[in-house]
Motif scaffolding. Sequence first.
Motif, PDB file in Angstrom:
ATOM      1  N   UNK A 125      -3.380  -4.631   8.682  1.00 24.65           N
ATOM      2  CA  UNK A 125      -3.202  -6.084   8.697  1.00 24.65           C
ATOM      3  C   UNK A 125      -4.313  -6.799   7.925  1.00 24.65           C
ATOM      4  N   UNK A 126      -5.547  -6.341   8.117  1.00 22.51           N
ATOM      5  CA  UNK A 126      -6.690  -7.025   7.529  1.00 22.51           C
ATOM      6  C   UNK A 126      -6.918  -6.681   6.063  1.00 22.51           C
ATOM      7  N   UNK A 127      -6.708  -5.406   5.712  1.00 22.18           N
ATOM      8  CA  UNK A 127      -7.142  -4.946   4.402  1.00 22.18           C
ATOM      9  C   UNK A 127      -6.018  -4.399   3.530  1.00 22.18           C
ATOM     10  N   UNK A 128      -4.792  -4.412   4.058  1.00 24.01           N
ATOM     11  CA  UNK A 128      -3.643  -3.905   3.292  1.00 24.01           C
ATOM     12  C   UNK A 128      -3.822  -2.448   2.881  1.00 24.01           C
ATOM     13  N   UNK A 129      -4.524  -1.673   3.680  1.00 22.06           N
ATOM     14  CA  UNK A 129      -4.673  -0.247   3.401  1.00 22.06           C
ATOM     15  C   UNK A 129      -4.902   0.478   4.719  1.00 22.06           C
ATOM     16  N   UNK A 130      -4.548   1.753   4.732  1.00 20.10           N
ATOM     17  CA  UNK A 130      -4.713   2.547   5.942  1.00 20.10           C
ATOM     18  C   UNK A 130      -5.901   3.487   5.828  1.00 20.10           C
ATOM     19  N   UNK A 166       0.804  -1.216   0.000  1.00 20.13           N
ATOM     20  CA  UNK A 166       0.000   0.000   0.000  1.00 20.13           C
ATOM     21  C   UNK A 166       0.839   1.269   0.000  1.00 20.13           C
ATOM     22  N   UNK A 167       2.069   1.202   0.548  1.00 22.14           N
ATOM     23  CA  UNK A 167       2.886   2.414   0.619  1.00 22.14           C
ATOM     24  C   UNK A 167       4.350   2.058   0.375  1.00 22.14           C
ATOM     25  N   UNK A 168       4.780   1.895  -0.884  1.00 23.67           N
ATOM     26  CA  UNK A 168       6.159   1.512  -1.176  1.00 23.67           C
ATOM     27  C   UNK A 168       7.185   2.493  -0.642  1.00 23.67           C
TER      28      UNK A 168
END
Length: 745
Positions: free
Chosen positions: A413-418, A81-83
């Motif tokens: 952790x659950x959704x791969x996004x903040x 999500x955030x390289x």
Amino acid sequence: MTSTTTSTSTDPLPFSSDAGALRAINKRFEGLLTVRTKAMKGKGAWYWAHLEPILVPHPDTGLPKSVKLKCSLCDSLFSSSNPSRTASEHFKRGTCSNFTSSLRPPSPLPISSITPAPRKRPSPATSPPSYQNHSLPILHSSHFQISHANTAHSHNHHHHHQHLMLSGGKDDLCALAMFEDSVKKLKSPKTSPGPALSKDQVNSALDLLFDWFYENSVSLSMIEHRKFQAFLSQVGLPNKLGREISGERLDARFVEAKAESEARIRDAMFFQLASDGWKCGDWFNLDFCCGGDCGGVGGGESLVKFVVNLPNGSSVFQKAVFNGGVENSKYAEERCVGIVADKFKAKALRNLEVQHHWMVNTACQLQGLTSLIKDFNCELPLFRVVIENCLKVANFIDNELHVRSVFLKYRMQEMDCGGLIRVPSPKCDPLKNFGVAFPTLEDTLSCARVIQRVVMEDGFKVMCMEDPLAREVAGMVQNEGFWNELEAVYSLVRLVKGMVQDVETERPLIGRCLSLWEELRSKVKEWCGKYNIVEGHAEKIVEKRFRKNYHPAWAAAFILDPLYLVKDASGKYLPPYKCLTREQEKDVDKLLTRLASREEAHVVLMELMKWRSEGLDPLYAQAVQMKQKDPVTGKMKVANPLSSRLVWETCLSEFKSLGKIAVRLIFLHATSSGFKSNSSFTRKVSANKHSRVTLERAQKIIYIAAHAKLERRDFSNGEEKDAELFVMSNSEDDMLEVYADAPLV
């Protein structure tokens, strides 16, 4: 879309079908590969040389469940999500044991970062010839000196960096950056221009370029952009086009498009006028609607668009107006058989029908279905309860520091996004405007599993012992009824929005309206049974909105359109009178009598009785109702939409009086939106609406763009297409972060 109450890590895109989730994952993976490929060619961030996108398979199905970034140095896996942040934490902070500073590729140092160094005067024997000396002359100052050093030399020696204080303020290095750019231009020879274009080639290229500008409502100021002008020079085109693009070429292109549209309108035996963009129910008389050139309209800042629907199924742009005065005209009054508008005053439209007996003026079904969501929000108590509960949960998570940090950790952790749960602005009342409340409901439902994990966390349990609000939030989140009610509201809204989308895509005729609302009633009834909602209240809301939108022409077109004929026991194809109520049957008789002349009224009723008893020849009825699969949507659609009208003009010529009404009635559209305009362009024009020249140019550009869109039957919005191209994951800022990491050039 289907709604659920939980979201797991195996499905990073909640409330989507499996196929949709797989497409999104693959699209995300391909996007990261594209960014990495560009970076490996020197057009992106350095860390992509050590980060590799991979697909993580599901342990049970083997299908991809998410996209991860793999460190090629230590084989560690990270969220994609955030390289930029991953690289900063893993490489720069020394987390990766195999990474050293030497692995980071060098980048040229700007002259503003070069450390002052004492100048050593070289001996004449070692001095290179002056034409080989490309170094920057030294700038003397009592405080500092700046020298230009060789890039490789600067990387092989450690320098002591000195902070420069310039006149613009702290860290103001803009002037030095501009100076450095000038030095680069002097050092790099200009590329020799290609072969000169002939005059005809230049004119042809400019015609195509200007058509692209006009048809896409591109801001004319873009042609003055220095990079675009550099491009024009590079390909051998003149770059001073400001006057030409808004002058004679614009006028000529507008005259051409307007002549084509007016010719098609004149050739049509009759037509329907569709208008959208009205604010506050403003409506004007027929003279204005069908009028000639005008400077604008009152009633808000929006752009009001008029489109003419022709009997052959095509649409022609008629005009677009902003605020201002209007001119009256009797243009095409005798041939306009109907009006459909997105917002209107019912009394004004009824008056038009009284003045012109052949006219049928109806409401837009897109507007009607959209208003139904507002009705549910205002009149269904379930909506108020769900909105208040979701806002209470969302605000507590967003405002409590510890809870917020735990929520962000679990969501990653659950959704791969903040990101936090979206909440409406304090200035908006979500109980009155459901549009601002829906994102909160959507986020709460999509983060169901995350929120449930948060309230089970030990720190939250301790908070519940001291904070009554925390106990209330925990009680709601752990109550199954809370999630059932939320899912019920969400699914009802998605149900109506799905129908809105279908109507927007299919653009139905008014004969489809009755079955459309009957389909809606059936779906709402199923919704009530699924979520244990008392049917009566929801059904009354739907019926109330139906009656506001209903027009007797719906029933008449439904009966006269051969597309809806029903095969009876004897094999005949007869009008579907069984689907009408007694009141709707009376509406058909009254409307057809009004649409006919006084001399033909009784003949129309006699022919209607014959049509009711005999119907249409089975062979022709089957030909009209023949369907085929749409290659784009995959749905079954009528093979020849114009056959309904053609049957009345050919096979049913015996119904002379009724046929004249039928061919005019059954072609009328049920929606007002002809195409979607460029909202950013419209906003710019509205900001300069007091300038007569600006409005005149804007109307011409809008006319050309609309004409081109309707010619190619493009009813979409370019901004929506842009959004689709940029949506690669659930993270809205992801691609922005990727591009932000790329070096400036």
